[in-house]
Design an enzyme around this catalytic site. Structure first.
Site, PDB file in Angstrom:
ATOM      1  N   SER A  43       0.829  -1.208   0.000  1.00 26.16           N
ATOM      2  CA  SER A  43       0.000   0.000   0.000  1.00 26.16           C
ATOM      3  C   SER A  43       0.861   1.255   0.000  1.00 26.16           C
ATOM      4  CB  SER A  43      -0.911   0.012   1.234  1.00 26.16           C
ATOM      5  OG  SER A  43      -1.790  -1.090   1.212  1.00 26.16           O
ATOM      6  N   HIS A  75      -3.947  -2.769  -4.078  1.00 30.76           N
ATOM      7  CA  HIS A  75      -3.069  -3.739  -4.719  1.00 30.76           C
ATOM      8  C   HIS A  75      -3.634  -4.002  -6.112  1.00 30.76           C
ATOM      9  CE1 HIS A  75      -0.731  -4.802  -1.062  1.00 30.76           C
ATOM     10  NE2 HIS A  75      -1.810  -4.301  -0.496  1.00 30.76           N
ATOM     11  N   ARG A  96      -0.427  -9.255  -4.105  1.00 34.55           N
ATOM     12  CA  ARG A  96      -0.024  -9.857  -2.831  1.00 34.55           C
ATOM     13  C   ARG A  96      -1.218 -10.590  -2.213  1.00 34.55           C
ATOM     14  NH1 ARG A  96       3.134  -5.963   0.920  1.00 34.55           N
ATOM     15  NH2 ARG A  96       4.912  -7.373   1.110  1.00 34.55           N
ATOM     16  N   THR A  97      -0.989 -11.823  -1.794  1.00 33.49           N
ATOM     17  CA  THR A  97      -1.986 -12.558  -1.019  1.00 33.49           C
ATOM     18  C   THR A  97      -1.636 -12.403   0.450  1.00 33.49           C
ATOM     19  OG1 THR A  97      -2.382 -14.178  -2.785  1.00 33.49           O
ATOM     20  CG2 THR A  97      -2.980 -14.829  -0.552  1.00 33.49           C
ATOM     21  N   HIS A  98      -2.556 -11.863   1.233  1.00 29.94           N
ATOM     22  CA  HIS A  98      -2.304 -11.637   2.651  1.00 29.94           C
ATOM     23  C   HIS A  98      -2.690 -12.868   3.482  1.00 29.94           C
ATOM     24  CE1 HIS A  98      -2.086  -7.472   1.294  1.00 29.94           C
ATOM     25  NE2 HIS A  98      -1.479  -7.201   2.433  1.00 29.94           N
ATOM     26  N   GLU A 197      -4.453  -3.885  15.514  1.00 31.72           N
ATOM     27  CA  GLU A 197      -3.997  -4.291  16.833  1.00 31.72           C
ATOM     28  C   GLU A 197      -4.691  -3.446  17.913  1.00 31.72           C
ATOM     29  OE1 GLU A 197      -2.025  -2.879  14.477  1.00 31.72           O
ATOM     30  OE2 GLU A 197      -1.451  -4.756  13.481  1.00 31.72           O
ATOM     31  N   SER A 216       1.775  -8.196   6.893  1.00 37.23           N
ATOM     32  CA  SER A 216       2.419  -8.849   5.743  1.00 37.23           C
ATOM     33  C   SER A 216       3.916  -8.963   5.996  1.00 37.23           C
ATOM     34  CB  SER A 216       2.154  -8.053   4.455  1.00 37.23           C
ATOM     35  OG  SER A 216       2.826  -6.799   4.507  1.00 37.23           O
ATOM     36  N   ASN A 239       0.185   5.463   9.586  1.00 36.14           N
ATOM     37  CA  ASN A 239      -0.490   6.004  10.772  1.00 36.14           C
ATOM     38  C   ASN A 239       0.322   5.603  12.001  1.00 36.14           C
ATOM     39  OD1 ASN A 239      -1.934   3.276   9.811  1.00 36.14           O
ATOM     40  ND2 ASN A 239      -1.815   3.284  12.053  1.00 36.14           N
TER      41      ASN A 239
END
Length: 276
Positions: A43, A75, A96-98, A197, A216, A239
């Site tokens: 990103s 993405h 990208r596969t997360h 989180e 990732s 952020n």
């Protein structure tokens, strides 16, 4: 041969054979026999593909064995072969596969294993992430110096023991610092996601030595080391992490921070890649 509805990477398939097939697809579809460097664009880093060099070919990732359509906005879902002014070939991965998508680690690291199978010796992993250091601000790029894998998972299967000392190569970080000596660095913590989180989890990450939190990169870096590649990691601080910032977090904030910083950080990345 796979069962109807099965994925090429599902057991008992050999994930390295699938990566070789994917690399053969890339060579056929791009006309480029081998690549020297691979770059995964997270990103905020998307414009770097335009700046690294001349685009030789752009292909939908879904036309390559084992690749899935990206689930995340930001993405682009393509693979691009780019030739640098020095004549080196760079595979730019915008698909990208997360881990949080729930497809399993094999699919998360397939792009990295495919990059290695194309011949790439250097893997550049980028992401957008939350910052724990209060001196950091949104839109700031930082180098990844090390990571803490909090997914409780690994791309390594069976009795496979891989040394992760200097995983994010000091040599490559020195090259990045030669381009921008003001770059700070930090330890990246990969959480499982997709939820952000909690403030307590951020404080835990800080207590165990983390500076950056995201979803990732760590699993991909382990797979890249297993494949014999050198790894360079960049995080865009989109952020301040939960509890560090007084404001609630949102995916829209991540996208906006990436959009605002994209031109500057993409130019930085392109210059670094040109020196690898």
């Amino acid at each position: 041969m796979t069962l109807e509805g099965a994925h090429p990477l599902d057991p008992p398939a050999d994930p390295f054979e699938v990566a070789q097939a994917a690399a053969a697809d890339i060579a056929r579809l791009t006309g480029v026999e081998r690549h020297d460097v691979a770059v995964t664009l997270g990103s905020g880093w998307g414009k770097a593909a335009e700046l690294i060099g001349e685009t030789v070919a752009t292909i939908p990732a879904t036309e390559v064995t084992g690749f899935s359509r990206p689930a995340l906005e930001g993405h682009v879902g393509t693979l691009r072969s780019v030739r640098t002014p020095a004549g080196r070939h760079v595979l730019v991965i915008g698909a990208r596969t997360h881990y949080y998508e729930g497809h399993g680690v094999r699919r998360v690291v397939h792009s990295v294993r495919t990059a290695a199978a194309t011949g790439a010796k250097v893997m550049v992993l980028t992401n957008g992430a939350g910052g724990i250091k209060e001196t950091w601000s949104a839109g700031q790029p930082v180098l990844i110096s090390d990571h803490i894998n909090l997914t409780a998972d690994s791309p390594l299967e069976g009795a496979t023991f891989i040394d992760l000392t200097d995983l994010y190569a000091t040599r490559l970080r020195d090259i990045a610092l030669s381009v921008d000596p003001t770059l700070d660095s930090g330890v990246y913590c990969q959480f499982r996601g997709p939820h952000y989180e909690t403030p307590a989890e951020v404080q835990m990450a800080k207590a165990i030595g983390g500076d950056i939190v995201g979803m990732s990169t760590a699993l991909e870096a382990i797979a890249a080391r297993q494949a014999g590649m050198e790894i360079l990691g960049f995080s865009l601080i989109t952020n301040l992490a939960a509890g560090i910032s007084p404001d609630p977090l949102s995916h829209e904030e991540v996208i906006e921070a990436g959009r605002m910083a994209e031109g500057r950080i993409s130019a930085l990345l392109a210059e670094v890649v040109g020196k690898l």
